[in-house]
Design an enzyme around this catalytic site. Structure first.
Site, PDB file in Angstrom:
ATOM      1  N   SER A 171      48.014  39.606  41.859  1.00 34.09           N
ATOM      2  CA  SER A 171      47.592  38.259  41.064  1.00 34.09           C
ATOM      3  C   SER A 171      48.883  37.629  40.385  1.00 34.09           C
ATOM      4  O   SER A 171      48.611  36.376  39.693  1.00 34.09           O
ATOM      5  CB  SER A 171      46.596  38.983  39.769  1.00 34.09           C
ATOM      6  N   ASN A 177      44.558  31.268  37.699  1.00 31.28           N
ATOM      7  CA  ASN A 177      45.146  32.254  36.598  1.00 31.28           C
ATOM      8  C   ASN A 177      46.239  31.066  35.967  1.00 31.28           C
ATOM      9  O   ASN A 177      46.598  31.218  34.789  1.00 31.28           O
ATOM     10  CB  ASN A 177      45.943  33.222  37.093  1.00 31.28           C
ATOM     11  N   GLU A 225      41.288  33.796  46.630  1.00 25.67           N
ATOM     12  CA  GLU A 225      42.236  32.786  46.807  1.00 25.67           C
ATOM     13  C   GLU A 225      42.955  33.409  48.147  1.00 25.67           C
ATOM     14  O   GLU A 225      43.554  34.373  47.990  1.00 25.67           O
ATOM     15  CB  GLU A 225      43.320  32.766  45.630  1.00 25.67           C
TER      16      GLU A 225
HETATM   17  P1  NAI Z   1      44.316  50.094  39.349  1.00 29.64           P
HETATM   18  O1  NAI Z   1      45.709  50.842  38.458  1.00 29.64           O
HETATM   19  O2  NAI Z   1      43.062  50.230  38.971  1.00 29.64           O
HETATM   20  O3  NAI Z   1      44.724  50.804  40.888  1.00 29.64           O
HETATM   21  C1  NAI Z   1      45.937  51.029  41.494  1.00 29.64           C
HETATM   22  C2  NAI Z   1      45.865  51.944  42.449  1.00 29.64           C
HETATM   23  O4  NAI Z   1      47.076  52.062  43.416  1.00 29.64           O
HETATM   24  C3  NAI Z   1      46.011  53.475  41.752  1.00 29.64           C
HETATM   25  O5  NAI Z   1      44.807  54.354  42.089  1.00 29.64           O
HETATM   26  C4  NAI Z   1      47.168  54.053  42.358  1.00 29.64           C
HETATM   27  O6  NAI Z   1      47.316  55.627  42.276  1.00 29.64           O
HETATM   28  C5  NAI Z   1      47.565  53.431  43.342  1.00 29.64           C
HETATM   29  N1  NAI Z   1      48.960  53.337  43.972  1.00 29.64           N
HETATM   30  C6  NAI Z   1      50.111  52.971  43.127  1.00 29.64           C
HETATM   31  N2  NAI Z   1      51.021  53.268  43.806  1.00 29.64           N
HETATM   32  C7  NAI Z   1      50.727  53.400  45.183  1.00 29.64           C
HETATM   33  C8  NAI Z   1      51.265  53.331  46.357  1.00 29.64           C
HETATM   34  N3  NAI Z   1      52.548  53.184  46.725  1.00 29.64           N
HETATM   35  N4  NAI Z   1      50.394  53.531  47.764  1.00 29.64           N
HETATM   36  C9  NAI Z   1      49.133  53.888  47.483  1.00 29.64           C
HETATM   37  N5  NAI Z   1      48.511  53.861  46.291  1.00 29.64           N
HETATM   38  C10 NAI Z   1      49.249  53.447  45.202  1.00 29.64           C
HETATM   39  O7  NAI Z   1      44.883  48.628  39.595  1.00 29.64           O
HETATM   40  P2  NAI Z   1      43.864  47.214  39.903  1.00 29.64           P
HETATM   41  O8  NAI Z   1      43.493  46.692  38.698  1.00 29.64           O
HETATM   42  O9  NAI Z   1      42.979  47.767  40.885  1.00 29.64           O
HETATM   43  O10 NAI Z   1      45.016  46.324  40.578  1.00 29.64           O
HETATM   44  C11 NAI Z   1      45.580  46.470  41.746  1.00 29.64           C
HETATM   45  C12 NAI Z   1      46.221  45.218  42.278  1.00 29.64           C
HETATM   46  O11 NAI Z   1      45.319  44.267  42.207  1.00 29.64           O
HETATM   47  C13 NAI Z   1      47.516  44.658  41.325  1.00 29.64           C
HETATM   48  O12 NAI Z   1      48.387  44.040  42.147  1.00 29.64           O
HETATM   49  C14 NAI Z   1      46.558  43.811  40.554  1.00 29.64           C
HETATM   50  O13 NAI Z   1      47.872  43.010  39.913  1.00 29.64           O
HETATM   51  C15 NAI Z   1      45.740  43.079  41.429  1.00 29.64           C
HETATM   52  N6  NAI Z   1      44.703  42.426  40.719  1.00 29.64           N
HETATM   53  C16 NAI Z   1      43.996  43.202  39.719  1.00 29.64           C
HETATM   54  C17 NAI Z   1      42.802  42.562  39.015  1.00 29.64           C
HETATM   55  C18 NAI Z   1      42.154  43.113  37.883  1.00 29.64           C
HETATM   56  O14 NAI Z   1      41.414  42.487  37.318  1.00 29.64           O
HETATM   57  N7  NAI Z   1      42.158  44.320  37.564  1.00 29.64           N
HETATM   58  C19 NAI Z   1      42.297  41.210  39.542  1.00 29.64           C
HETATM   59  C20 NAI Z   1      42.895  40.792  40.830  1.00 29.64           C
HETATM   60  C21 NAI Z   1      44.130  41.384  41.408  1.00 29.64           C
END
Ligand code: NAI
Length: 509
Positions: free
Chosen positions: A123, A194, A156
């Site tokens: 994001s 954003n 997006e």
């Molecule tokens: P989250 O913390 O819920 O999930 C991230 C997951 O990635 C965790 O389960 C972790 O174990 C795993 N992980 C970490 N390093 C890894 C690797 N090298 N290989 C495989 N798995 C790995 O995070 P969330 O909220 O799902 O965000 C994920 C991405 O999406 C980020 O880039 C964030 O900026 C983006 N994003 C988040 C939004 C939100 O509202 N939470 C909205 C839009 C985008």
């Protein structure tokens, strides 16, 4: 360009909040999905989450039992990336960390076939920068879903400097085939949503910082009069101030400290105090059980008068005159050039144009001057927010408020803040949207679509500017800039240009 066919296997990396939601969307569209995470328990939790969401949909009658089972069966957990080497699309949703994402995509480059598309759900990171670590950055694009991915329609499609158009077009068509509303954007900080949404928080925080009104009064102005689904303070409390403040800081830094994006000291203090919003039990509002809910300010009942005079053209606020008439108030008309006003019981009341009431009272040589805020539709708005000039008498104010109350309007008062709340917010949203179009980040249509589907705004900021008249919006901003003397309110050169065209509009037709 056509969408990926459903026999193409999709690899989702990161099974957290976003990854599991994206896996759900791809599987529901019919693709076999590999769900991978470095933590086995995260994969399990992610798949359980999908199962729960599917059960919920079945319970609501929105999905058949068999379809739900088939969707879940298509989500295959994998604990080794190599097990997913036949995937044709990889979507990364791991932690928001540049080096982690770059390392992962380098690994995927070596693993997946040459035709596979690489997508990141980042994001805030630059697609160009993530791609810079790759041998073939042309097949990497941003595929930015919103939370929760199965419910939020917007995606997006973000192109970095090296992204091949065909890759972005395929992702666009694929997101559409998945039932989403895709928009194209180029890689700049905050992409579309954003970035363009910053003023929604920023202007409210500025009005609060000036002690123009309490949060509940500002929220009511934007929610009840302008039709936004949530006021900015309740929305920040929901998002979490840690997250919202971090995004504000990251956009501010990424634009080299552009003053338009200056984060708020008030929000910084909330984060420092651990008042993160709903999740911590307290933010701008107190969520403790039994805590009194802050209510918007409402003017006490006053006596109204039986006559009013509409002078000149009342523009978008014209339906107010009809509401007065419908309440049995005799409305006279008097011609006058330029923007109009209503005279009620000695007070002159007009739509704000970005000047304070106090300044306008001096310039127009009327003491009893009152300004009202923007409403999305003056024919139906239940509430009107007013600001009065310092010189306005109590008697004139009371007569005006009482008359508006007779016409069924709830009247809220804020201090004499330039552009009140709704007007300055919508003007600044349109200004930011115009800049995004000017800089080629996205088309006017896509910017408006993104704001409607990514934030549920009642209408796109550019369509709103068209409705109000771009020249009027430009004048509001010019007045704000003069009032504050700050570069923050400088007018987008595209807005200035559209405002100067005869009948100028952002959207044709
Ligand atoms: P989250 O913390 O819920 O999930 C991230 C997951 O990635 C965790 O389960 C972790 O174990 C795993 N992980 C970490 N390093 C890894 C690797 N090298 N290989 C495989 N798995 C790995 O995070 P969330 O909220 O799902 O965000 C994920 C991405 O999406 C980020 O880039 C964030 O900026 C983006 N994003 C988040 C939004 C939100 O509202 N939470 C909205 C839009 C985008």
């Amino acid at each position: 360009m056509s969408a990926l066919t459903t026999d193409v296997k999709v690899l989702v990396i990161g099974a957290g909040a976003m990854g599991s939601g994206i896996a759900h969307v791809a599987a529901a569209a019919g693709h076999p999905v590999y769900l991978y995470d470095t933590r086995a328990e995260a994969i399990e939790r992610g798949r359980d989450g999908i199962a729960r969401d599917l059960r919920f949909l079945v319970g609501k009658g929105k999905l058949g039992e068999t379809e739900a089972e088939a969707t879940l069966a298509r989500v295959v957990p994998v604990t080794e990336l190599v097990a997913a080497r036949d995937a044709g699309l990889a979507i990364e949703a791991v932690v928001e960390h540049l080096e982690v994402k770059q390392k992962l995509f380098r690994e995927l480059e070596g693993l997946l076939g040459p035709g596979a598309i690489l997508a990141t759900n980042t994001s805030s990171l630059s697609i160009t920068l993530i791609g810079a670590a790759l041998e073939r950055p042309e097949r990497l694009a941003g595929l930015h879903f919103f939370n929760p991915a199965p419910r939020m329609k917007l995606v997006e499609i973000v192109s970095g400097l090296a992204t091949e158009r065909a890759v972005a077009d395929t992702l666009y068509a694929t997101a559409k085939a998945w039932g989403k509303v895709p928009v194209h954007a180029s890689s700049t900080p905050g992409f579309i949503v954003n970035r363009v949404a910053r003023p929604y928080y920023g202007e409210a925080l500025r009005v609060l910082a000036e002690r123009g009104a309490e949060p509940a009064t500002i929220d009511a102005a934007l929610r009840e009069s302008c039709g936004f689904p949530m006021g900015p303070f309740e929305l920040m409390d929901l998002i979490g101030h840690d997250v919202n403040f971090a995004v504000s800081n990251s956009v501010f830094d990424a634009y080299f400290g552009d003053k338009r994006f200056t984060p708020s000291l008030i929000q910084q203090e909330l984060v420092a105090a651990g008042r993160l919003g709903r999740k911590s039990g307290r933010g701008f509002y107190d969520y403790a059980a039994g805590a009194p809910r802050q209510a918007p300010q409402v003017e006490p009942a006053h006596e109204g008068v039986a006559t009013a005079t509409v002078v000149g053209e009342f523009g978008p606020a014209e339906p107010l005159a009809a509401r007065l008439e419908a309440a049995g108030i005799a409305v006279e008309r008097r011609a006058s050039a330029g923007a109009g006003w209503i005279e009620v019981g000695g007070a002159r009341v007009a739509l704000s144009d970005g000047r304070t009431a106090t300044r306008r009272a001096v310039e127009e040589d009327v003491a009893d001057l009152v300004l009202f805020d923007l409403a999305r539709d003056y024919a139906t708005t239940p509430r009107l927010t007013l600001a009065r000039a310092d010189a306005c008498s109590e008697a004139a104010w009371a007569a005006l408020v009482g008359t508006l109350q007779r016409a069924g309007l709830e009247v809220g008062r804020i201090d004499d803040v330039a552009g009140l709340v709704g007007l300055r917010t919508v003007a600044m949203l349109a200004n930011e949207a115009a800049d995004a179009v000017l800089q080629g980040i996205a088309s006017a249509a896509d910017v408006d679509t993104a704001m409607r589907y990514g934030t549920n705004y009642p209408q796109g900021p550019l369509a709103w500017a068209d409705q109000l008249g771009p020249a009027f919006v430009a004048r509001v901003l010019a007045n704000l800039r003069e009032h504050y003397g700050e570069e923050r309110y400088r007018i987008s050169v595209l807005l200035q240009r559209v405002a100067l065209r005869p009948g100028g509009r952002f959207h044709a037709g």
